[in-house]
Design an enzyme around this catalytic site. Structure first.
Site, short mmCIF file in Angstrom:
data_model
loop_
_atom_site.label_atom_id
_atom_site.label_comp_id
_atom_site.label_asym_id
_atom_site.label_seq_id
_atom_site.Cartn_x
_atom_site.Cartn_y
_atom_site.Cartn_z
N ILE A 1 -9.58 13.51 1.56
CA ILE A 1 -9.54 12.52 0.45
C ILE A 1 -8.03 12.80 -0.07
CG2 ILE A 1 -10.10 12.78 -2.12
CD1 ILE A 1 -12.89 13.72 -1.18
N ASP B 1 -5.94 -1.90 2.99
CA ASP B 1 -6.96 -0.88 3.34
C ASP B 1 -8.47 -1.44 3.53
OD1 ASP B 1 -4.69 0.62 2.75
OD2 ASP B 1 -5.76 2.05 1.24
C1 MEV Z 1 -2.08 2.33 0.14
O1 MEV Z 1 -3.01 2.85 1.65
C2 MEV Z 1 -0.96 1.46 0.67
C3 MEV Z 1 -0.16 1.22 -0.45
O2 MEV Z 1 0.62 0.21 -0.10
C4 MEV Z 1 -1.07 0.36 -1.71
C5 MEV Z 1 -1.69 -0.75 -1.44
O3 MEV Z 1 -1.24 -1.38 -0.61
O4 MEV Z 1 -2.54 -1.12 -2.01
C6 MEV Z 1 0.76 2.32 -1.01
#
Ligand code: MEV
Length: 316
Positions: A102, A152
């Site tokens: 996490i 993601d």
């Molecule tokens: C998070 O895995 C990656 C970031 O670019 C945030 C996003 O893309 O939502 C930091």
């Protein structure tokens, strides 16, 4: 209605994190060595729509009706009900577990969101496409992260290496060579929501500087796609190092991450950088396949809490 199990992998971002929130491209790959798993059991003795959630790793043991209106799990159930035009979701028990660390930049919340919406749809007999899963999981990610780019939930739903840009058609990346990547956990908890909000504050204070950096990260990412497609390890490594310099400039690196990156580079990694939102979490190092174990052990001896070896396989 039989019990149902769904799962979703973790992810790592190879290039373009943060800039992707501002419309520039990023590259991400799934990490199948770590998985979120959702088990749904019918609960015949429960009243209609009585759903019991159990997610011990995040201290959740609660009935659906006890969640506040914008709790991520409620958003998942409501999203599935409205997508499938169901008035009442069948009574059930939902168990959630995950081997994805996490707050470490490996997509733990997105993997839970994806596995949950997929499981909820499949439990009632609907077999969603990756983009249907991704769209619903994105609504859950908004609650977890505030203003996510969507990378993601997309890479995890499709479970393939992607070149992602908001509001542009999704591209899948095929590699010409195997690429070995060591992912190493600094043990410092990151916080995506806070990291993204911090970058936004600094961007608002100096939009010219930040827009210029995001544009440069976008160019690096586009070059990186070509390097992956050509199978060019040296080039890809150099691009990782440049991307890391810009991540430092926007204030999302951390001395412990930099130390780990320097250890990898001093030991002939092609390149290394933080991955995900930063301020903690993991680094990635691109290495020769036969040095992956050596570099992984070295990072563990130097304080990394755990490592994961990932190979981006030729042709995938
Ligand atoms: C998070 O895995 C990656 C970031 O670019 C945030 C996003 O893309 O939502 C930091």
């Amino acid at each position: 209605m039989p019990a149902h199990i769904s799962s979703a992998p973790g992810k790592t971002i190879l290039f373009g994190e943060h800039a992707v929130v501002y419309g520039f491209p990023a590259i991400a790959i799934p990490v199948n060595a770590r998985q979120a798993k959702v088990k749904i059991f019918p609960a015949i003795r429960f009243k209609p729509e009585e759903i019991r959630f159990s997610a011990p790793q995040i201290d959740i043991e609660r009935y659906y009706s006890d969640f506040e209106p914008n709790h991520p799990f409620r958003i998942a159930v409501e999203g599935v009900k409205s997508f499938l035009k169901i008035d009442q979701y069948p009574a059930c028990k939902i168990q959630i577990e995950s081997t994805i660390p996490i707050s470490s930049g490996l997509g733990s919340s997105a993997a839970i969101s994806v596995a949950l919406v997929k499981g909820l749809m499949e439990f009632v007999g609907y077999h969603p496409s990756p983009s249907e899963i991704s769209n619903l999981a994105y609504q859950v990610e908004i609650i977890f992260h505030g203003n996510p780019s969507g990378i993601d939930n997309t890479v995890i739903s499709f479970n393939k290496p992607i070149f992602f840009q908001k509001e542009k058609p999704l591209q899948f990346i095929r590699t010409k060579n195997d690429f070995s990547i060591v992912i190493a956990d600094s043990g410092i908890k990151g916080n995506t929501k806070a990291a993204v909000a911090g970058v936004r504050e600094r961007w608002k204070a100096d939009p010219e500087k930040y827009n210029d950096i995001f544009k440069k990260i976008g160019l690096i990412t586009t070059e990186a796609k070509l390097a992956i497609e050509k199978g060019d390890h040296e080039k890809l490594g150099k691009l990782m190092i440049s991307n890391q310099e810009y991540l430092q400039l926007i204030g999302v690196s951390h001395p412990v991450l930099e130390r780990m990156i320097n250890i990898a580079l001093a030991n002939r990694a092609y390149g290394a950088k933080l991955c995900g939102s930063g301020l903690g979490g993991n680094i990635i190092a691109l290495v020769e396949p036969d040095r992956a174990n050596f570099i992984s052990n070295l990072l563990l001896k130097s304080g990394a809490k755990q490592t994961i070896l990932v190979t981006l396989i030729k042709g995938s």
